[in-house]
Design a protein around this motif. Sequence first.
Motif, PDB file in Angstrom:
ATOM      1  N   TYR A  48       0.808  -1.220   0.000  1.00  0.00           N
ATOM      2  CA  TYR A  48       0.000   0.000   0.000  1.00  0.00           C
ATOM      3  C   TYR A  48       0.844   1.275   0.000  1.00  0.00           C
ATOM      4  O   TYR A  48       2.031   1.270   0.278  1.00  0.00           O
ATOM      5  N   ASN A  49       0.148   2.373  -0.305  1.00  0.00           N
ATOM      6  CA  ASN A  49       0.670   3.736  -0.182  1.00  0.00           C
ATOM      7  C   ASN A  49      -0.341   4.549   0.614  1.00  0.00           C
ATOM      8  O   ASN A  49      -1.540   4.281   0.561  1.00  0.00           O
ATOM      9  N   ASP A  50       0.152   5.518   1.367  1.00  0.00           N
ATOM     10  CA  ASP A  50      -0.700   6.399   2.165  1.00  0.00           C
ATOM     11  C   ASP A  50      -0.657   7.812   1.608  1.00  0.00           C
ATOM     12  O   ASP A  50       0.394   8.279   1.171  1.00  0.00           O
ATOM     13  N   SER A  51      -1.809   8.490   1.667  1.00  0.00           N
ATOM     14  CA  SER A  51      -1.898   9.893   1.263  1.00  0.00           C
ATOM     15  C   SER A  51      -2.630  10.666   2.346  1.00  0.00           C
ATOM     16  O   SER A  51      -3.775  10.323   2.675  1.00  0.00           O
ATOM     17  N   LYS A  53      -5.045  13.226   3.901  1.00  0.00           N
ATOM     18  CA  LYS A  53      -6.241  13.849   3.345  1.00  0.00           C
ATOM     19  C   LYS A  53      -6.709  15.056   4.140  1.00  0.00           C
ATOM     20  O   LYS A  53      -7.693  15.671   3.779  1.00  0.00           O
ATOM     21  N   GLY A  54      -6.049  15.374   5.229  1.00  0.00           N
ATOM     22  CA  GLY A  54      -6.469  16.527   6.012  1.00  0.00           C
ATOM     23  C   GLY A  54      -6.845  16.144   7.428  1.00  0.00           C
ATOM     24  O   GLY A  54      -6.513  15.077   7.918  1.00  0.00           O
ATOM     25  N   PHE A  55      -7.579  17.047   8.062  1.00  0.00           N
ATOM     26  CA  PHE A  55      -7.924  16.884   9.474  1.00  0.00           C
ATOM     27  C   PHE A  55      -9.432  16.790   9.617  1.00  0.00           C
ATOM     28  O   PHE A  55     -10.164  17.600   9.076  1.00  0.00           O
ATOM     29  N   ASP A  56      -9.909  15.770  10.336  1.00  0.00           N
ATOM     30  CA  ASP A  56     -11.341  15.599  10.602  1.00  0.00           C
ATOM     31  C   ASP A  56     -11.648  16.272  11.933  1.00  0.00           C
ATOM     32  O   ASP A  56     -11.312  15.758  12.995  1.00  0.00           O
ATOM     33  N   LYS A  57     -12.292  17.434  11.870  1.00  0.00           N
ATOM     34  CA  LYS A  57     -12.575  18.209  13.086  1.00  0.00           C
ATOM     35  C   LYS A  57     -13.533  17.473  14.024  1.00  0.00           C
ATOM     36  O   LYS A  57     -13.416  17.572  15.232  1.00  0.00           O
ATOM     37  N   SER A  58     -14.462  16.701  13.456  1.00  0.00           N
ATOM     38  CA  SER A  58     -15.461  16.042  14.304  1.00  0.00           C
ATOM     39  C   SER A  58     -14.842  14.954  15.188  1.00  0.00           C
ATOM     40  O   SER A  58     -15.290  14.739  16.306  1.00  0.00           O
ATOM     41  N   GLN A  65      -5.616   8.388   3.601  1.00  0.00           N
ATOM     42  CA  GLN A  65      -6.194   7.402   2.695  1.00  0.00           C
ATOM     43  C   GLN A  65      -5.130   6.362   2.386  1.00  0.00           C
ATOM     44  O   GLN A  65      -4.043   6.703   1.920  1.00  0.00           O
ATOM     45  N   ARG A  66      -5.421   5.109   2.674  1.00  0.00           N
ATOM     46  CA  ARG A  66      -4.494   4.005   2.412  1.00  0.00           C
ATOM     47  C   ARG A  66      -4.989   3.263   1.176  1.00  0.00           C
ATOM     48  O   ARG A  66      -6.086   2.713   1.172  1.00  0.00           O
ATOM     49  N   SER A  67      -4.178   3.242   0.125  1.00  0.00           N
ATOM     50  CA  SER A  67      -4.554   2.581  -1.129  1.00  0.00           C
ATOM     51  C   SER A  67      -3.754   1.299  -1.293  1.00  0.00           C
ATOM     52  O   SER A  67      -2.518   1.331  -1.337  1.00  0.00           O
ATOM     53  N   ILE A  68      -4.461   0.171  -1.374  1.00  0.00           N
ATOM     54  CA  ILE A  68      -3.804  -1.102  -1.636  1.00  0.00           C
ATOM     55  C   ILE A  68      -3.491  -1.127  -3.127  1.00  0.00           C
ATOM     56  O   ILE A  68      -4.388  -1.083  -3.966  1.00  0.00           O
ATOM     57  N   GLN A 120       4.166  14.706   7.651  1.00  0.00           N
ATOM     58  CA  GLN A 120       5.135  15.214   6.690  1.00  0.00           C
ATOM     59  C   GLN A 120       5.861  14.006   6.131  1.00  0.00           C
ATOM     60  O   GLN A 120       6.753  13.471   6.742  1.00  0.00           O
ATOM     61  N   GLY A 121       5.439  13.524   4.988  1.00  0.00           N
ATOM     62  CA  GLY A 121       6.046  12.334   4.404  1.00  0.00           C
ATOM     63  C   GLY A 121       5.259  11.091   4.790  1.00  0.00           C
ATOM     64  O   GLY A 121       4.051  11.141   4.930  1.00  0.00           O
ATOM     65  N   TYR A 122       5.958  10.010   4.988  1.00  0.00           N
ATOM     66  CA  TYR A 122       5.315   8.725   5.236  1.00  0.00           C
ATOM     67  C   TYR A 122       5.084   8.481   6.706  1.00  0.00           C
ATOM     68  O   TYR A 122       5.782   8.973   7.549  1.00  0.00           O
ATOM     69  N   ILE A 123       4.091   7.669   6.995  1.00  0.00           N
ATOM     70  CA  ILE A 123       3.798   7.276   8.368  1.00  0.00           C
ATOM     71  C   ILE A 123       4.670   6.110   8.712  1.00  0.00           C
ATOM     72  O   ILE A 123       4.851   5.209   7.982  1.00  0.00           O
TER      73      ILE A 123
END
Length: 123
Positions: A48-51, A53-58, A65-68, A120-123
């Motif tokens: 997979y790769n991770d992207s 997507k921002g911050f979920d305030k709720s 987003q993790r894409s297989i 910042q970059g990869y997890i």
Amino acid sequence: MTEEKKNPEGKVAKKLKIEIRKPEDFKQVYAIGALGGHSPYDFRIGFYNDSPKGFDKSSNSQVVQRSIETEVILSPLAALELSHWLEQHIRDYEAMFGPITRVQKQPPKMKQPEDTSEIQGYI
């Protein structure tokens, strides 16, 4: 690629010639991680790769987003052989370039604004 095999008496057996080819639809995939599992019948590894997507305030959490990208299914024997192959190549790599180290997560220097990503970059 040609491999010679010796039989139990030490005599050279028939040679094995392996021809390697890549089909027209061959593709390479870069991945930053893997996940998977096993059953009594096979091992499954999804790459997979991770992207960010921002911050979920709720939920007050970072959204990633993790894409297989692809999955490989191996027999138990093939998984064991892959393990040995990887171990050998990691030893060779570290002998040439030094130890492979994990990146340490650094504590944030200041509070991030809600509309920016902490990643910042990869997890």
